[in-house]
Design a protein around this motif. Sequence first.
Motif, PDB file in Angstrom:
ATOM      1  N   PHE A  87       0.881  -1.274   0.126  1.00 21.23           N
ATOM      2  CA  PHE A  87      -0.001  -0.025  -0.230  1.00 21.23           C
ATOM      3  C   PHE A  87       1.003   1.284   0.163  1.00 21.23           C
ATOM      4  O   PHE A  87       1.747   1.402   0.854  1.00 21.23           O
ATOM      5  CB  PHE A  87      -1.032  -0.075   1.296  1.00 21.23           C
ATOM      6  CG  PHE A  87      -1.750  -0.908   1.265  1.00 21.23           C
ATOM      7  CD1 PHE A  87      -3.181  -0.723   0.727  1.00 21.23           C
ATOM      8  CD2 PHE A  87      -1.677  -2.325   1.750  1.00 21.23           C
ATOM      9  CE1 PHE A  87      -4.220  -1.753   0.488  1.00 21.23           C
ATOM     10  CE2 PHE A  87      -2.300  -3.301   1.526  1.00 21.23           C
ATOM     11  CZ  PHE A  87      -3.816  -3.248   1.040  1.00 21.23           C
ATOM     12  N   ALA A  88       0.784   1.952  -1.137  1.00 23.75           N
ATOM     13  CA  ALA A  88       1.756   3.295  -1.311  1.00 23.75           C
ATOM     14  C   ALA A  88       0.893   4.498  -0.728  1.00 23.75           C
ATOM     15  O   ALA A  88      -0.144   4.452  -0.760  1.00 23.75           O
ATOM     16  CB  ALA A  88       2.048   3.284  -2.731  1.00 23.75           C
TER      17      ALA A  88
ATOM     18  N   ALA B 265       0.078  -1.926 -10.876  1.00 21.13           N
ATOM     19  CA  ALA B 265      -0.769  -0.886 -10.084  1.00 21.13           C
ATOM     20  C   ALA B 265      -1.972  -1.264  -9.986  1.00 21.13           C
ATOM     21  O   ALA B 265      -2.897  -1.769 -10.874  1.00 21.13           O
ATOM     22  CB  ALA B 265      -0.668   0.467 -10.935  1.00 21.13           C
ATOM     23  N   PHE B 266      -2.610  -0.898  -8.736  1.00 21.80           N
ATOM     24  CA  PHE B 266      -4.064  -1.088  -8.250  1.00 21.80           C
ATOM     25  C   PHE B 266      -4.736   0.112  -7.830  1.00 21.80           C
ATOM     26  O   PHE B 266      -4.332   0.627  -6.873  1.00 21.80           O
ATOM     27  CB  PHE B 266      -4.381  -2.142  -7.289  1.00 21.80           C
ATOM     28  CG  PHE B 266      -5.432  -2.724  -7.085  1.00 21.80           C
ATOM     29  CD1 PHE B 266      -6.024  -4.128  -7.787  1.00 21.80           C
ATOM     30  CD2 PHE B 266      -6.364  -2.136  -6.332  1.00 21.80           C
ATOM     31  CE1 PHE B 266      -7.169  -4.481  -7.504  1.00 21.80           C
ATOM     32  CE2 PHE B 266      -7.606  -2.764  -6.151  1.00 21.80           C
ATOM     33  CZ  PHE B 266      -8.066  -3.831  -6.539  1.00 21.80           C
TER      34      PHE B 266
ATOM     35  N   LEU C 277      -2.814   2.060  -4.703  1.00 22.56           N
ATOM     36  CA  LEU C 277      -2.561   3.408  -4.556  1.00 22.56           C
ATOM     37  C   LEU C 277      -3.591   4.202  -4.223  1.00 22.56           C
ATOM     38  O   LEU C 277      -3.904   5.191  -3.888  1.00 22.56           O
ATOM     39  CB  LEU C 277      -2.200   3.947  -6.076  1.00 22.56           C
ATOM     40  CG  LEU C 277      -0.757   3.646  -6.531  1.00 22.56           C
ATOM     41  CD1 LEU C 277      -0.783   2.687  -7.557  1.00 22.56           C
ATOM     42  CD2 LEU C 277       0.050   4.848  -7.021  1.00 22.56           C
ATOM     43  N   SER C 278      -4.798   3.380  -3.505  1.00 22.76           N
ATOM     44  CA  SER C 278      -5.960   3.865  -3.264  1.00 22.76           C
ATOM     45  C   SER C 278      -5.663   4.751  -1.867  1.00 22.76           C
ATOM     46  O   SER C 278      -6.693   5.504  -1.679  1.00 22.76           O
ATOM     47  CB  SER C 278      -6.971   2.834  -2.849  1.00 22.76           C
ATOM     48  OG  SER C 278      -6.639   1.950  -1.807  1.00 22.76           O
TER      49      SER C 278
ATOM     50  N   LEU D 165      -8.533   8.609  -9.829  1.00 25.72           N
ATOM     51  CA  LEU D 165      -8.190   9.141 -10.960  1.00 25.72           C
ATOM     52  C   LEU D 165      -6.921   8.788 -11.466  1.00 25.72           C
ATOM     53  O   LEU D 165      -6.825   8.682 -13.165  1.00 25.72           O
ATOM     54  CB  LEU D 165      -7.941  10.748 -10.740  1.00 25.72           C
ATOM     55  CG  LEU D 165      -9.324  11.560 -10.313  1.00 25.72           C
ATOM     56  CD1 LEU D 165      -9.255  12.599  -9.148  1.00 25.72           C
ATOM     57  CD2 LEU D 165      -9.930  12.002 -11.535  1.00 25.72           C
ATOM     58  N   GLY D 166      -6.051   8.189 -10.986  1.00 25.49           N
ATOM     59  CA  GLY D 166      -4.784   7.303 -11.631  1.00 25.49           C
ATOM     60  C   GLY D 166      -5.184   6.248 -12.363  1.00 25.49           C
ATOM     61  O   GLY D 166      -4.871   5.860 -13.682  1.00 25.49           O
ATOM     62  N   GLY D 167      -6.349   5.341 -11.874  1.00 21.32           N
ATOM     63  CA  GLY D 167      -6.849   4.193 -12.781  1.00 21.32           C
ATOM     64  C   GLY D 167      -7.509   4.869 -14.148  1.00 21.32           C
ATOM     65  O   GLY D 167      -7.623   4.262 -15.175  1.00 21.32           O
ATOM     66  N   MET D 168      -8.246   6.010 -13.734  1.00 18.48           N
ATOM     67  CA  MET D 168      -8.686   6.355 -14.976  1.00 18.48           C
ATOM     68  C   MET D 168      -7.875   7.135 -16.075  1.00 18.48           C
ATOM     69  O   MET D 168      -8.288   6.943 -17.163  1.00 18.48           O
ATOM     70  CB  MET D 168      -9.930   7.671 -14.544  1.00 18.48           C
ATOM     71  CG  MET D 168     -10.979   6.959 -14.046  1.00 18.48           C
ATOM     72  SD  MET D 168     -11.841   8.515 -12.987  1.00 18.48           S
ATOM     73  CE  MET D 168     -12.326   9.578 -14.050  1.00 18.48           C
TER      74      MET D 168
END
Length: 473
Positions: free
Chosen positions: A55-56, A78-79, A100-101, A148-151
């Motif tokens: 978990f970052a 990446a998740f 990254l959540s 927003l990273g996943g998007m």
Amino acid sequence: MTDCLSSPAERLDSVLATLRENGMGVRISTSPSVLEAHSHGEAMDAARLPAAVVFAEATDDVAAVLRACHAHRVPVVAFGAGTSVEGHVTPAEHAISLDLSGMTDIVELNAEDLDCRVQAGLTRQALNAQIRDTGLFFPVDPGGEATLGGMCATRASGTAAVRYGTMKENVLGLTVVLATGEVVRTGGRVRKSSTGYDLTSLFIGSEGTLGIITEVQLRLHGRPETISAAVCQFANLNDAVQTAIEIIQCGIPISRVELLDDVQMAASIRYSGLSGYEPLTTLFFEFAGAPAAVAEQVTQTEAIALSNNGLSFAWADTAEDRTRLWKARHDAFWAAKAIEPTARVISTDCIVPISRLGELIAGVREDIARSGLRVPLLGHVGDGNFHALIITDHTPQGYARALDLDRKIVFRALALGGSCSGEHGVGMGKLEFLETEHGDGTLSVMRALKNTMDPHHILNPGKLLPPGRIYQG
Ligand SMILES: Cc1cc2nc3c(=O)[nH]c(=O)nc-3n(C[C@H](O)[C@H](O)[C@H](O)COP(=O)(O)OP(=O)(O)OC[C@H]3O[C@@H](n4cnc5c(N)ncnc54)[C@H](O)[C@@H]3O)c2cc1C
């Protein structure tokens, strides 16, 4: 120091030992429930447990993980929120899932320039809630509660793309950690720049295969003075599609135009408790802007709908009515799933130039009738993009029938100059269509880029690019 001759399990142990030495032990989990939650996304069955989840909380954490994974040749995926639907987040063997959540800060908010910089794990819903008082909002709205990273990584869009564009048009710059652990910044805060290769666009849609995004500079938009939503029902699907096409061809700056066919509408009425509507093919509209502009858009749209046998316009006047309507649209996938709760749903995502949409949907309806499957249709028809939600059972025969229909729909779209995915991306599910869509030469350039940026293929291997020839120059 590399240790590529040791086993994958030994190399993974080396990475975890390095991270523990760096004080990151508390961010590592191998608990079975955490591994399970990171073994798959939505919709696709493909699942494999990661060897560990990290978990970052900051860019430095991501850099430390990638430095160690690069040195020891350990794959990393990446998740974000895990809402992607094409097997994107399913880990490779012996991989680390990098979550990254927890990176949810708004790093800067520049209301006077209509932009902000956020950490990649923030969701668009949380961003909009936090900036509500500024009178600004971020418009890209995929149905899932995505980060927003996943998007960025899937080049997502949603119901508002017809007016505001997709992630591609709404991201100004990025902070990205490369495969080696090196951190780079792309783009900037300005609306345009003529300098250098457009690396921001390269990372947008790269599905975690070229680098891991830790911060995103976003364009924001002013909340419109007036918003108005309406629904028009049709006895005939073709009339609804023709209405959407004419609205776009006439250049009406509509904010949203979404189609739900009769099967989907019946499911959404049941699932979302929508009242006052018949289970008929329906277009949901939203208009936004100054009051006079909205009134003009409404008049033009109503005339087009009625000339195509639209039955009547029903208005969602209050903010609550509009929220109920758009929530029902965003929940359409779950409404379709509820038709047969134990079944599985495979969502197609093809897109064609708007003038070919009627032809595509007519052909798809014939394919569906021949398949004998139950398939609600819905979509962002203003973009030429729609989803066939193929409902099937869990037997191999049921799955094969569903995939056969999926392929027929994709090849129809490709033959009409379209793409196999307007917004969901490639993951593993769409790999087989990429050569037909892009051609061998283009794919060979993409593979050369991948090799340059991630020479050991540690970043989400097996996704986005089918194996094949590599451009050598
Ligand atoms: C009900 C439902 C409705 C949906 N509707 C839409 C829709 O309307 N439009 C649409 O576009 N999509 C839609 N989707 C798909 C999904 O929500 C999007 O693909 C979304 O962008 C995924 O974001 P995520 O945070 O869940 O990413 P994840 O699923 O966690 O990851 C997706 C991919 O991005 C990579 N990734 C994640 N974070 C990063 C990062 N920080 N840096 C680099 N790579 C990263 C992952 O490795 C993976 O390859 C829908 C999904 C569901 C379940």
